[in-house]
Design an enzyme around this catalytic site. Structure first.
Site, PDB file in Angstrom:
ATOM      1  N   LYS A 196       0.862  -1.182   0.000  1.00  0.00           N
ATOM      2  CA  LYS A 196       0.000   0.000   0.000  1.00  0.00           C
ATOM      3  C   LYS A 196       0.898   1.231   0.000  1.00  0.00           C
ATOM      4  O   LYS A 196       1.645   1.483   0.952  1.00  0.00           O
ATOM      5  CB  LYS A 196      -0.888  -0.011   1.241  1.00  0.00           C
ATOM      6  CG  LYS A 196      -1.800   1.186   1.316  1.00  0.00           C
ATOM      7  CD  LYS A 196      -2.732   1.099   2.500  1.00  0.00           C
ATOM      8  CE  LYS A 196      -3.608   2.332   2.570  1.00  0.00           C
ATOM      9  NZ  LYS A 196      -4.491   2.299   3.738  1.00  0.00           N
ATOM     10  N   ARG A 206     -10.579  10.084   1.512  1.00  0.00           N
ATOM     11  CA  ARG A 206     -10.484  10.673   2.851  1.00  0.00           C
ATOM     12  C   ARG A 206     -11.644  11.623   3.117  1.00  0.00           C
ATOM     13  O   ARG A 206     -12.039  11.806   4.266  1.00  0.00           O
ATOM     14  CB  ARG A 206      -9.110  11.311   3.046  1.00  0.00           C
ATOM     15  CG  ARG A 206      -8.050  10.210   3.085  1.00  0.00           C
ATOM     16  CD  ARG A 206      -6.638  10.729   3.230  1.00  0.00           C
ATOM     17  NE  ARG A 206      -5.688   9.618   3.142  1.00  0.00           N
ATOM     18  CZ  ARG A 206      -4.374   9.751   3.062  1.00  0.00           C
ATOM     19  NH1 ARG A 206      -3.844  10.954   3.074  1.00  0.00           N
ATOM     20  NH2 ARG A 206      -3.596   8.688   2.986  1.00  0.00           N
ATOM     21  N   ARG A 218       1.211   9.871   6.059  1.00  0.00           N
ATOM     22  CA  ARG A 218       1.321   8.433   6.365  1.00  0.00           C
ATOM     23  C   ARG A 218       2.608   7.817   5.834  1.00  0.00           C
ATOM     24  O   ARG A 218       2.713   6.601   5.700  1.00  0.00           O
ATOM     25  CB  ARG A 218       0.104   7.703   5.815  1.00  0.00           C
ATOM     26  CG  ARG A 218      -1.136   8.203   6.477  1.00  0.00           C
ATOM     27  CD  ARG A 218      -2.361   7.342   6.280  1.00  0.00           C
ATOM     28  NE  ARG A 218      -3.391   7.930   7.114  1.00  0.00           N
ATOM     29  CZ  ARG A 218      -4.645   8.078   6.793  1.00  0.00           C
ATOM     30  NH1 ARG A 218      -5.086   7.617   5.666  1.00  0.00           N
ATOM     31  NH2 ARG A 218      -5.481   8.649   7.618  1.00  0.00           N
ATOM     32  N   GLU A 234       7.385  -6.731   1.198  1.00  0.00           N
ATOM     33  CA  GLU A 234       6.160  -6.618   2.010  1.00  0.00           C
ATOM     34  C   GLU A 234       5.207  -7.776   1.710  1.00  0.00           C
ATOM     35  O   GLU A 234       4.603  -8.350   2.608  1.00  0.00           O
ATOM     36  CB  GLU A 234       5.445  -5.283   1.733  1.00  0.00           C
ATOM     37  CG  GLU A 234       6.155  -4.050   2.248  1.00  0.00           C
ATOM     38  CD  GLU A 234       5.973  -3.837   3.752  1.00  0.00           C
ATOM     39  OE1 GLU A 234       5.268  -4.629   4.403  1.00  0.00           O
ATOM     40  OE2 GLU A 234       6.548  -2.868   4.265  1.00  0.00           O
ATOM     41  N   LYS A 249      -2.004  -1.447  -4.027  1.00  0.00           N
ATOM     42  CA  LYS A 249      -2.894  -0.280  -3.968  1.00  0.00           C
ATOM     43  C   LYS A 249      -2.066   0.989  -4.028  1.00  0.00           C
ATOM     44  O   LYS A 249      -1.110   1.075  -3.291  1.00  0.00           O
ATOM     45  CB  LYS A 249      -3.667  -0.351  -2.653  1.00  0.00           C
ATOM     46  CG  LYS A 249      -4.569   0.802  -2.395  1.00  0.00           C
ATOM     47  CD  LYS A 249      -5.174   0.657  -1.028  1.00  0.00           C
ATOM     48  CE  LYS A 249      -5.894   1.959  -0.722  1.00  0.00           C
ATOM     49  NZ  LYS A 249      -6.199   2.105   0.653  1.00  0.00           N
ATOM     50  N   TYR A 314     -14.811   1.473  -7.408  1.00  0.00           N
ATOM     51  CA  TYR A 314     -16.034   2.271  -7.289  1.00  0.00           C
ATOM     52  C   TYR A 314     -16.842   2.225  -8.571  1.00  0.00           C
ATOM     53  O   TYR A 314     -17.975   2.692  -8.612  1.00  0.00           O
ATOM     54  CB  TYR A 314     -15.677   3.725  -6.923  1.00  0.00           C
ATOM     55  CG  TYR A 314     -14.864   3.795  -5.641  1.00  0.00           C
ATOM     56  CD1 TYR A 314     -15.498   3.750  -4.406  1.00  0.00           C
ATOM     57  CD2 TYR A 314     -13.474   3.839  -5.669  1.00  0.00           C
ATOM     58  CE1 TYR A 314     -14.764   3.764  -3.227  1.00  0.00           C
ATOM     59  CE2 TYR A 314     -12.725   3.858  -4.502  1.00  0.00           C
ATOM     60  CZ  TYR A 314     -13.378   3.813  -3.292  1.00  0.00           C
ATOM     61  OH  TYR A 314     -12.640   3.817  -2.123  1.00  0.00           O
TER      62      TYR A 314
HETATM   63  C1  PBG Z   1      -7.281   3.105   5.152  1.00  0.00           C
HETATM   64  C2  PBG Z   1      -7.687   3.071   3.737  1.00  0.00           C
HETATM   65  C3  PBG Z   1      -7.515   4.072   2.797  1.00  0.00           C
HETATM   66  C4  PBG Z   1      -8.083   3.609   1.611  1.00  0.00           C
HETATM   67  C5  PBG Z   1      -8.595   2.344   1.865  1.00  0.00           C
HETATM   68  N1  PBG Z   1      -8.321   2.022   3.188  1.00  0.00           N
HETATM   69  C6  PBG Z   1      -6.987   5.442   2.896  1.00  0.00           C
HETATM   70  C7  PBG Z   1      -5.660   5.790   3.357  1.00  0.00           C
HETATM   71  O1  PBG Z   1      -4.770   4.972   3.584  1.00  0.00           O
HETATM   72  O2  PBG Z   1      -5.500   6.988   3.530  1.00  0.00           O
HETATM   73  C8  PBG Z   1      -8.108   4.387   0.326  1.00  0.00           C
HETATM   74  C9  PBG Z   1      -9.027   3.929  -0.714  1.00  0.00           C
HETATM   75  C10 PBG Z   1      -9.302   4.884  -1.800  1.00  0.00           C
HETATM   76  O3  PBG Z   1      -8.644   5.932  -1.989  1.00  0.00           O
HETATM   77  O4  PBG Z   1     -10.234   4.584  -2.532  1.00  0.00           O
HETATM   78  N2  PBG Z   1      -8.266   2.655   6.002  1.00  0.00           N
END
Ligand code: PBG
Length: 325
Positions: A196, A206, A218, A234, A249, A314
């Site tokens: 990620k 967000r 982050r 990872e 992701k 989505y």
């Molecule tokens: C964290 C999480 C995030 C997304 C899915 N799970 C956001 C982040 O790490 O800030 C992002 C998914 C998206 O942008 O569609 N719980």
């Protein structure tokens, strides 16, 4: 002279033969639709930066589930927006929390829809970070693991089909696996958000999940975009710790990572076509600058071609509608 068949010019005029030699096929199999469930009642709140996507309160979630069923969407992944946020993210692991209740509702209404839950603290902490933050500003990795395991267990007890930890704390897959095993859920699979990246493509999410960090970013726990070897390390760790499915992701800016993960591990691989990837296409289409359906199809097929067995997107409802026509 011989040519590879798919380069014969006459294939361009014969759609039937062209489809016979087509290497990748889009279908709803492996498509997962994200749902945002918010506290309160009678809410179906549009998310301005994600046209077509809403937050639902529990009493309105049923309608959406019926619609997904009608569209043959096989799976959902749930994100919760609680009423109460605190430093420990305590609403994340309440037996009657917004996600725990959503799982029961969906399983009750449509047991055939696979319910996956996002396991993370960022939607539940008042500071918006994915873990416990110490006074010195550091995230306490090990203290966070305990809370994530409680959250995952509470989802399991509510009846979800799979948990998906997205926090990127070190050692969380092994920790969650052990806690599930010790509590009678040794058959519950884990889909790990393994690679990620610390991505700006999460911006619209967000807004949707009300989870923007209140300070800092982050970078200390999500991956640096230029790195691919690190992604492989990872993924290797998550597989070693017991992940059943590994995830990359975002998807489109990281197709090379999806391919590398699939080739190296030959493991069930998921990709998250994230909020920013969705919003860019929707925004351009609204301006009349892109053909929305064609760009959507081309994006989703490229993610699959790169090696993803599953795609969280989505666009799931748009894709399903297009397939029904
Ligand atoms: C964290 C999480 C995030 C997304 C899915 N799970 C956001 C982040 O790490 O800030 C992002 C998914 C998206 O942008 O569609 N719980």
């Amino acid at each position: 002279m011989s040519f590879p068949i798919n380069r014969m010019r006459r294939l361009r005029v014969n759609e039937s033969i062209r489809s016979m030699v087509r290497e990748t096929e889009l279908s709803l199999k492996g498509i997962i639709y994200p749902l945002f469930v918010v506290y309160g009642s009678d809410k179906k709140v549009p998310i301005p930066s994600m046209p077509g996507i809403h937050q639902f309160s529990l009493d309105r979630l049923g309608e959406e589930i019926e619609e997904l069923k009608g569209l043959n969407i096989p799976a959902v992944i749930l994100f919760g927006i609680p009423e109460h946020k605190d430093a420990q993210g305590s609403s994340a692991y309440q037996a009657d929390g917004v996600i725990q209740n959503s799982i029961k509702l969906i399983k009750d209404k449509c047991p055939d829809i696979t319910v996956i839950t996002d396991v993370c603290l960022c939607e539940y902490t008042d500071h918006g970070h994915c873990g416990i933050v110490e006074k010195d500003g550091y995230v306490n990795n090990d203290a966070t693991l305990e809370l994530l395991a409680r959250e995952a267990l509470s989802h399991a007890q509510a009846g979800c089909d799979m948990v998906a930890p997205s926090d990127m704390m070190d050692g969380r897959i092994g920790f969650i696996r052990k806690s599930l095993d010790d509590n009678g859920f040794s058959n519950l699979p884990i889909m790990a958000y393994s690679a990620k990246y610390c991505s700006s493509f999460y911006g619209p999410f967000r807004d949707a999940a009300d989870s923007a960090p209140q300070f800092g970013d982050r970078k200390t726990y999500q991956m640096d975009p230029p790195n691919i070897n690190e992604a492989l390390r990872e993924v290797a760790l998550d597989i070693q710790e017991g992940a059943d499915i590994v995830m990359v992701k975002p998807a489109l800016p990281y197709l090379d990572v999806i391919r590398a993960v699939k080739e190296k591990f030959a493991y069930p691989t998921a990709a998250y076509n994230v909020s920013g990837e969705y919003s860019m296409i929707k925004a351009a289409a609204l301006q009349g600058w892109l053909d929305e359906n064609r760009v959507m199809l081309e994006s989703l097929i490229s993610i699959k071609r790169a090696g993803a067995d599953m795609t969280i997107t989505y666009f799931a409802k748009d894709l399903a509608r297009l397939m029904q026509d």
